[in-house]
Design an enzyme around this catalytic site. Structure first.
Site, mmCIF file in Angstrom:
data_model
loop_
_atom_site.group_PDB
_atom_site.id
_atom_site.type_symbol
_atom_site.label_atom_id
_atom_site.label_comp_id
_atom_site.label_asym_id
_atom_site.label_seq_id
_atom_site.Cartn_x
_atom_site.Cartn_y
_atom_site.Cartn_z
ATOM 1 N N ARG A 163 0.569 23.186 -27.536
ATOM 2 C CA ARG A 163 0.954 21.762 -27.505
ATOM 3 C C ARG A 163 1.282 21.320 -26.079
ATOM 4 O O ARG A 163 2.194 20.530 -25.856
ATOM 5 C CB ARG A 163 2.160 21.476 -28.400
ATOM 6 C CG ARG A 163 2.012 21.876 -29.822
ATOM 7 C CD ARG A 163 1.039 21.002 -30.595
ATOM 8 N NE ARG A 163 0.979 21.462 -31.949
ATOM 9 C CZ ARG A 163 0.165 22.442 -32.353
ATOM 10 N NH1 ARG A 163 -0.698 22.999 -31.518
ATOM 11 N NH2 ARG A 163 0.168 22.845 -33.605
ATOM 12 N N SER A 235 5.993 17.569 -36.698
ATOM 13 C CA SER A 235 6.958 18.624 -36.356
ATOM 14 C C SER A 235 7.858 18.153 -35.220
ATOM 15 O O SER A 235 7.354 17.793 -34.154
ATOM 16 C CB SER A 235 6.225 19.885 -35.898
ATOM 17 O OG SER A 235 5.359 20.309 -36.914
ATOM 18 N N GLU A 331 9.157 19.075 -29.823
ATOM 19 C CA GLU A 331 7.741 18.718 -29.685
ATOM 20 C C GLU A 331 7.636 17.195 -29.512
ATOM 21 O O GLU A 331 6.807 16.687 -28.763
ATOM 22 C CB GLU A 331 6.956 19.181 -30.923
ATOM 23 C CG GLU A 331 5.469 18.961 -30.790
ATOM 24 C CD GLU A 331 4.654 19.587 -31.917
ATOM 25 O OE1 GLU A 331 5.027 20.659 -32.439
ATOM 26 O OE2 GLU A 331 3.629 18.989 -32.272
HETATM 27 C C1 LIG Z 1 2.608 13.301 -40.090
HETATM 28 C C2 LIG Z 1 2.292 13.937 -38.764
HETATM 29 C C3 LIG Z 1 1.658 15.169 -38.733
HETATM 30 C C4 LIG Z 1 1.330 15.769 -37.510
HETATM 31 N N1 LIG Z 1 0.684 16.974 -37.521
HETATM 32 C C5 LIG Z 1 0.310 17.548 -36.351
HETATM 33 C C6 LIG Z 1 -0.438 18.775 -36.346
HETATM 34 O O1 LIG Z 1 -0.769 19.334 -37.382
HETATM 35 N N2 LIG Z 1 -0.774 19.292 -35.132
HETATM 36 C C7 LIG Z 1 -0.457 18.690 -33.957
HETATM 37 O O2 LIG Z 1 -0.821 19.203 -32.895
HETATM 38 N N3 LIG Z 1 0.256 17.533 -33.934
HETATM 39 C C8 LIG Z 1 0.640 16.949 -35.097
HETATM 40 N N4 LIG Z 1 1.371 15.792 -35.094
HETATM 41 C C9 LIG Z 1 1.756 15.202 -33.811
HETATM 42 C C10 LIG Z 1 0.774 14.137 -33.313
HETATM 43 O O3 LIG Z 1 -0.209 13.901 -34.286
HETATM 44 C C11 LIG Z 1 0.085 14.566 -32.009
HETATM 45 O O4 LIG Z 1 1.020 14.832 -31.006
HETATM 46 C C12 LIG Z 1 -0.909 13.517 -31.531
HETATM 47 O O5 LIG Z 1 -1.691 13.993 -30.456
HETATM 48 C C13 LIG Z 1 -0.240 12.208 -31.114
HETATM 49 O O6 LIG Z 1 -1.266 11.304 -30.881
HETATM 50 P P1 LIG Z 1 -1.011 9.795 -30.578
HETATM 51 O O7 LIG Z 1 -2.342 9.165 -30.337
HETATM 52 O O8 LIG Z 1 -0.181 9.194 -31.622
HETATM 53 O O9 LIG Z 1 -0.240 9.880 -29.193
HETATM 54 P P2 LIG Z 1 1.250 9.365 -28.739
HETATM 55 O O10 LIG Z 1 2.218 9.923 -29.693
HETATM 56 O O11 LIG Z 1 1.169 7.878 -28.657
HETATM 57 O O12 LIG Z 1 1.341 9.979 -27.334
HETATM 58 C C14 LIG Z 1 1.496 11.367 -27.143
HETATM 59 C C15 LIG Z 1 1.531 11.678 -25.650
HETATM 60 O O13 LIG Z 1 0.259 11.429 -25.078
HETATM 61 C C16 LIG Z 1 0.340 10.478 -24.002
HETATM 62 N N5 LIG Z 1 -0.897 9.697 -24.060
HETATM 63 C C17 LIG Z 1 -1.441 9.095 -25.150
HETATM 64 N N6 LIG Z 1 -2.656 8.593 -24.846
HETATM 65 C C18 LIG Z 1 -2.871 8.858 -23.545
HETATM 66 C C19 LIG Z 1 -3.959 8.598 -22.626
HETATM 67 N N7 LIG Z 1 -5.082 7.981 -23.014
HETATM 68 N N8 LIG Z 1 -3.822 9.005 -21.349
HETATM 69 C C20 LIG Z 1 -2.702 9.634 -20.940
HETATM 70 N N9 LIG Z 1 -1.660 9.916 -21.751
HETATM 71 C C21 LIG Z 1 -1.750 9.550 -23.035
HETATM 72 C C22 LIG Z 1 1.611 9.694 -24.295
HETATM 73 O O14 LIG Z 1 2.148 9.140 -23.108
HETATM 74 C C23 LIG Z 1 2.502 10.784 -24.861
HETATM 75 O O15 LIG Z 1 3.035 11.560 -23.814
HETATM 76 C C24 LIG Z 1 1.686 15.150 -36.303
HETATM 77 C C25 LIG Z 1 2.323 13.887 -36.326
HETATM 78 C C26 LIG Z 1 2.612 13.289 -37.548
HETATM 79 C C27 LIG Z 1 3.280 11.940 -37.574
#
Ligand SMILES: Cc1cc2nc3c(=O)[nH]c(=O)nc-3n(C[C@H](O)[C@H](O)[C@H](O)COP(=O)(O)OP(=O)(O)OC[C@H]3O[C@@H](n4cnc5c(N)ncnc54)[C@H](O)[C@@H]3O)c2cc1C
Length: 335
Positions: A163, A235, A331
């Site tokens: 991660r 998580s 996380e």
């Molecule tokens: C129900 C649920 C289940 C999940 N299960 C998993 C799982 O099984 N495995 C897992 O790995 N994660 C899981 N996650 C966590 C989450 O899905 C991941 O961390 C995912 O990558 C977040 O994506 P997001 O687009 O919402 O990014 P955000 O939450 O909006 O951003 C995450 C990070 O990325 C940065 N960021 C976003 N886009 C960009 C860009 N284009 N350029 C530069 N920086 C950027 C943001 O600044 C931040 O630091 C889960 C979350 C939820 C709510």
């Protein structure tokens, strides 16, 4: 699109009704570069978000929140065995999973239903059920915030870990991901090494990647709360690593403590086990709680404030430290 005093309610999966001073959504690389070169000359704080599925906003954001709607996908290389895609950072990750699986292109099926946009997936190194996106990424195209210049990182240069990536460590807050190169296979071989997935597919002798995707979706829906119904960010803590000898010491006291082998010397312990043993599984304090089917997920039962979630997380961290001598690492990203 540029808006002021913009509600981030649709952009954070915890469901907090907080605001950003300014919100900018762009749909091309050129638009982003133009914004960085001309509109961002002052020292206004800048935050780039994806779907907001891993963020905990501690309050209103006094600055500009940027969001990518770059959604184009192109094929950059194709052989008899593989296909390499260049995917826009604003593409919804599960849309990509669904599309590739439906076309029998393998690699992403175990990552089905992870709520993410593609740009964030490359920052976070998302992973599930024995697959991590780092193993499929070929390169990451970015724009440097300070200069508006393009820079391409090879997968090795991204320094991926659990991660984690260079974009969260040495280069945190310096680059915006615009495109991600992903290499997939045209001769898919399902990976069902992960025990929960193997059990789910026990009756299927030759599962296809479509079957794997359906199994993953089924497991996830049964275990994890849907953020649209119960606010959460997945998580809350990472699974901690410790030395094998420390784990063996713990096992003398907690004979059922699970682990995954990392190396000869190192093991990973499920944070959910530690949290459950500290009595938090299914617990509810006011509007927040630790989910009853997966205590690693902290939930907003409705109307919770960021402070309530933070207080619960602090309480869990202290209890796990005192009971097991293990510091949990978050996380979820606090903003
Ligand atoms: C129900 C649920 C289940 C999940 N299960 C998993 C799982 O099984 N495995 C897992 O790995 N994660 C899981 N996650 C966590 C989450 O899905 C991941 O961390 C995912 O990558 C977040 O994506 P997001 O687009 O919402 O990014 P955000 O939450 O909006 O951003 C995450 C990070 O990325 C940065 N960021 C976003 N886009 C960009 C860009 N284009 N350029 C530069 N920086 C950027 C943001 O600044 C931040 O630091 C889960 C979350 C939820 C709510």
């Amino acid at each position: 699109m540029k808006k002021h005093n913009y509600s981030l309610l649709p952009h954070n999966s915890f469901g907090f009704d907080i605001e950003a001073d300014t919100f900018v959504d762009y749909s091309t690389e050129a638009e982003l570069i133009d914004f960085l070169r001309h509109n961002n000359a002052d020292d206004t704080p800048l935050l780039h978000i994806g779907g907001g599925n891993n963020l905990l906003f501690t309050g209103d954001f006094a600055g500009t929140v940027l969001h990518s709607s770059i959604k184009d996908i192109s094929v950059t290389d194709e052989t008899d065995d593989s296909i390499t895609l260049r995917v826009g950072s604003g593409v919804v990750f599960d849309d990509l999973c669904r599309y590739t699986v439906e076309h029998n292109i393998g690699g992403l099926e175990n990552l089905s239903l992870i709520p993410s946009e593609v740009g964030a997936a490359a920052i976070q190194n998302i992973g599930a059920y024995g697959t991590e996106i780092k193993d499929l990424i070929t390169k990451v195209d970015t724009i440097e915030i300070a200069t508006g210049k393009r820079r391409t990182f090879t997968a090795a240069e991204c320094m991926y870990g659990y991660r984690n990536s260079i974009f969260k460590t040495a280069l945190a807050g310096q680059y915006i991901v615009v495109y991600v190169g992903i290499c997939l296979t045209k001769n898919p071989k399902p990976n069902i090494e992960y025990a929960a997935l193997r059990n789910e597919l026990a009756d299927n002798k030759e599962p296809s990647i479509y079957d794997v995707r359906q199994a993953v979706i089924h497991i996830r829906n049964a275990k994890l709360p849907d953020p649209k119904v119960l606010g959460n960010a997945g998580s809350f803590f990472k699974n901690p690593y410790c030395t094998r000898s420390y784990y063996e010491d713990l096992r003398r006291k907690y004979c059922d403590i699970p682990h995954y082998d990392i190396s000869e010397e190192e093991v990973k312990i499920p944070a959910a086990y530690l949290i459950e043993r500290c009595g938090f599984k299914g617990i509810r304090y006011g509007n927040v709680g630790a989910y009853d089917k997966q205590p690693l997920v902290l939930v907003n039962y409705g109307g919770a404030t960021p402070d309530e979630v933070i207080a619960l997380a602090d309480n869990i961290e202290k209890s796990v430290l005192s009971e097991f001598g293990i510091s949990l690492e978050r996380e979820v990203i606090y903003v």
